[in-house]
Design a protein around this motif. Structure first.
Motif, PDB file in Angstrom:
ATOM      1  N   ASP A 210       0.866  -1.175   0.000  1.00 59.27           N
ATOM      2  CA  ASP A 210       0.000   0.000   0.000  1.00 59.27           C
ATOM      3  C   ASP A 210       0.909   1.232   0.000  1.00 59.27           C
ATOM      4  O   ASP A 210       2.078   1.166   0.381  1.00 59.27           O
ATOM      5  CB  ASP A 210      -0.982  -0.021   1.173  1.00 59.27           C
ATOM      6  CG  ASP A 210      -0.322   0.269   2.503  1.00 59.27           C
ATOM      7  OD1 ASP A 210      -0.180   1.466   2.839  1.00 59.27           O
ATOM      8  OD2 ASP A 210       0.064  -0.700   3.190  1.00 59.27           O
ATOM      9  N   ALA A 211       0.373   2.341  -0.452  1.00 54.21           N
ATOM     10  CA  ALA A 211       1.187   3.545  -0.665  1.00 54.21           C
ATOM     11  C   ALA A 211       1.924   3.983   0.597  1.00 54.21           C
ATOM     12  O   ALA A 211       3.124   4.274   0.554  1.00 54.21           O
ATOM     13  CB  ALA A 211       0.321   4.675  -1.202  1.00 54.21           C
TER      14      ALA A 211
ATOM     15  N   VAL B 291       7.056   4.418   3.451  1.00 55.08           N
ATOM     16  CA  VAL B 291       7.815   4.284   4.704  1.00 55.08           C
ATOM     17  C   VAL B 291       9.006   3.344   4.486  1.00 55.08           C
ATOM     18  O   VAL B 291      10.138   3.651   4.879  1.00 55.08           O
ATOM     19  CB  VAL B 291       6.911   3.779   5.856  1.00 55.08           C
ATOM     20  CG1 VAL B 291       7.733   3.342   7.058  1.00 55.08           C
ATOM     21  CG2 VAL B 291       5.913   4.874   6.260  1.00 55.08           C
ATOM     22  N   ALA B 292       8.753   2.200   3.850  1.00 56.92           N
ATOM     23  CA  ALA B 292       9.841   1.247   3.583  1.00 56.92           C
ATOM     24  C   ALA B 292      10.908   1.881   2.696  1.00 56.92           C
ATOM     25  O   ALA B 292      12.111   1.721   2.935  1.00 56.92           O
ATOM     26  CB  ALA B 292       9.285  -0.021   2.925  1.00 56.92           C
TER      27      ALA B 292
ATOM     28  N   ALA C 185      16.111   8.385   3.553  1.00 55.85           N
ATOM     29  CA  ALA C 185      15.607   9.690   3.127  1.00 55.85           C
ATOM     30  C   ALA C 185      15.687  10.695   4.272  1.00 55.85           C
ATOM     31  O   ALA C 185      15.405  10.370   5.422  1.00 55.85           O
ATOM     32  CB  ALA C 185      14.168   9.565   2.647  1.00 55.85           C
ATOM     33  N   ASP C 186      16.089  11.901   3.924  1.00 54.10           N
ATOM     34  CA  ASP C 186      16.122  12.995   4.888  1.00 54.10           C
ATOM     35  C   ASP C 186      14.835  13.798   4.847  1.00 54.10           C
ATOM     36  O   ASP C 186      14.521  14.516   5.794  1.00 54.10           O
ATOM     37  CB  ASP C 186      17.293  13.935   4.569  1.00 54.10           C
ATOM     38  CG  ASP C 186      18.624  13.241   4.753  1.00 54.10           C
ATOM     39  OD1 ASP C 186      18.920  12.841   5.883  1.00 54.10           O
ATOM     40  OD2 ASP C 186      19.353  13.095   3.755  1.00 54.10           O
TER      41      ASP C 186
ATOM     42  N   LYS D 160       2.012  12.309  10.448  1.00 54.88           N
ATOM     43  CA  LYS D 160       1.755  11.801  11.799  1.00 54.88           C
ATOM     44  C   LYS D 160       2.821  10.820  12.261  1.00 54.88           C
ATOM     45  O   LYS D 160       3.072  10.693  13.458  1.00 54.88           O
ATOM     46  CB  LYS D 160       0.372  11.139  11.871  1.00 54.88           C
ATOM     47  CG  LYS D 160      -0.753  12.151  11.875  1.00 54.88           C
ATOM     48  CD  LYS D 160      -2.106  11.476  12.001  1.00 54.88           C
ATOM     49  CE  LYS D 160      -3.196  12.501  12.091  1.00 54.88           C
ATOM     50  NZ  LYS D 160      -4.532  11.876  12.204  1.00 54.88           N
ATOM     51  N   ALA D 161       3.464  10.132  11.314  1.00 52.97           N
ATOM     52  CA  ALA D 161       4.529   9.188  11.690  1.00 52.97           C
ATOM     53  C   ALA D 161       5.690   9.951  12.352  1.00 52.97           C
ATOM     54  O   ALA D 161       6.393   9.404  13.203  1.00 52.97           O
ATOM     55  CB  ALA D 161       5.027   8.426  10.471  1.00 52.97           C
ATOM     56  N   GLY D 162       5.897  11.206  11.953  1.00 54.61           N
ATOM     57  CA  GLY D 162       6.897  12.049  12.598  1.00 54.61           C
ATOM     58  C   GLY D 162       8.331  11.577  12.439  1.00 54.61           C
ATOM     59  O   GLY D 162       9.166  11.845  13.284  1.00 54.61           O
ATOM     60  N   ARG D 163       8.644  10.909  11.346  1.00 60.38           N
ATOM     61  CA  ARG D 163       9.986  10.357  11.184  1.00 60.38           C
ATOM     62  C   ARG D 163      10.853  11.152  10.223  1.00 60.38           C
ATOM     63  O   ARG D 163      12.062  11.011  10.235  1.00 60.38           O
ATOM     64  CB  ARG D 163       9.881   8.907  10.712  1.00 60.38           C
ATOM     65  CG  ARG D 163       9.241   8.060  11.823  1.00 60.38           C
ATOM     66  CD  ARG D 163       8.913   6.660  11.413  1.00 60.38           C
ATOM     67  NE  ARG D 163      10.042   5.933  10.920  1.00 60.38           N
ATOM     68  CZ  ARG D 163       9.964   4.742  10.357  1.00 60.38           C
ATOM     69  NH1 ARG D 163       8.785   4.171  10.203  1.00 60.38           N
ATOM     70  NH2 ARG D 163      11.038   4.120   9.927  1.00 60.38           N
TER      71      ARG D 163
END
Length: 148
Positions: A99-100, A105-106, A113-114, A138-141
């Motif tokens: 899924d997108a 994320v992966a 990625a920065d 929302k993941a905040g990474r």
């Protein structure tokens, strides 16, 4: 201390999610400008959807998503060739499956990625279940830029 540290000298890898939609192509163009100014690598990522075997009803889904990926690469190469006299950007194209949200994320993790750049969702249903962009924020990474 690890050899990888985010945010020390500006972004080294800027990831842009592309799916062929107008907003994703605008996001890729915006990310290309960021990458050029920062001398960063532009990682263009297409996430091929995984569709359950029964849901495809015999349609050649994998071939169709492969064609989308090939079309995106051709379009990006053509744009890069047209602009090479004006400016150059180091770029790579990656395809992930899933899924997108999970795919981006992966990809962001694997490519270190920065920053992540995505287009605003063009799906009305996302107002209710949350768009990929909102979920990434929302993941905040990573810093996430959402391009209209």
């Amino acid at each position: 201390m690890s050899g990888f540290e985010r945010g020390t000298d500006g972004p080294k890898v800027i990831l842009a999610g592309v799916d062929g939609s107008d907003s994703s192509l605008r996001a890729a163009a915006y990310a290309a400008g960021l990458a050029r100014r920062q001398n960063a690598l532009l990682a263009l990522v297409y996430v091929q959807p995984l569709i359950p075997v029964g849901a495809a009803l015999g349609a050649p889904v994998t071939e169709t998503t492969d064609e989308i990926a090939e079309g995106l690469v051709a379009e990006i190469r053509e744009s890069t060739e047209r602009m090479k006299e004006i400016w150059q950007v180091r770029w790579e194209f990656h395809t992930f499956r899933g899924d997108a949200y999970a795919g981006l994320v992966a990809a962001a993790d694997k490519l270190r990625a920065d920053a992540v750049v995505v287009g605003v969702s063009e799906s009305a249903g996302h107002r209710f279940i949350g768009s990929v962009a909102v979920r990434l924020v929302k993941a905040g990474r990573w810093p996430v830029t959402v391009v209209p």
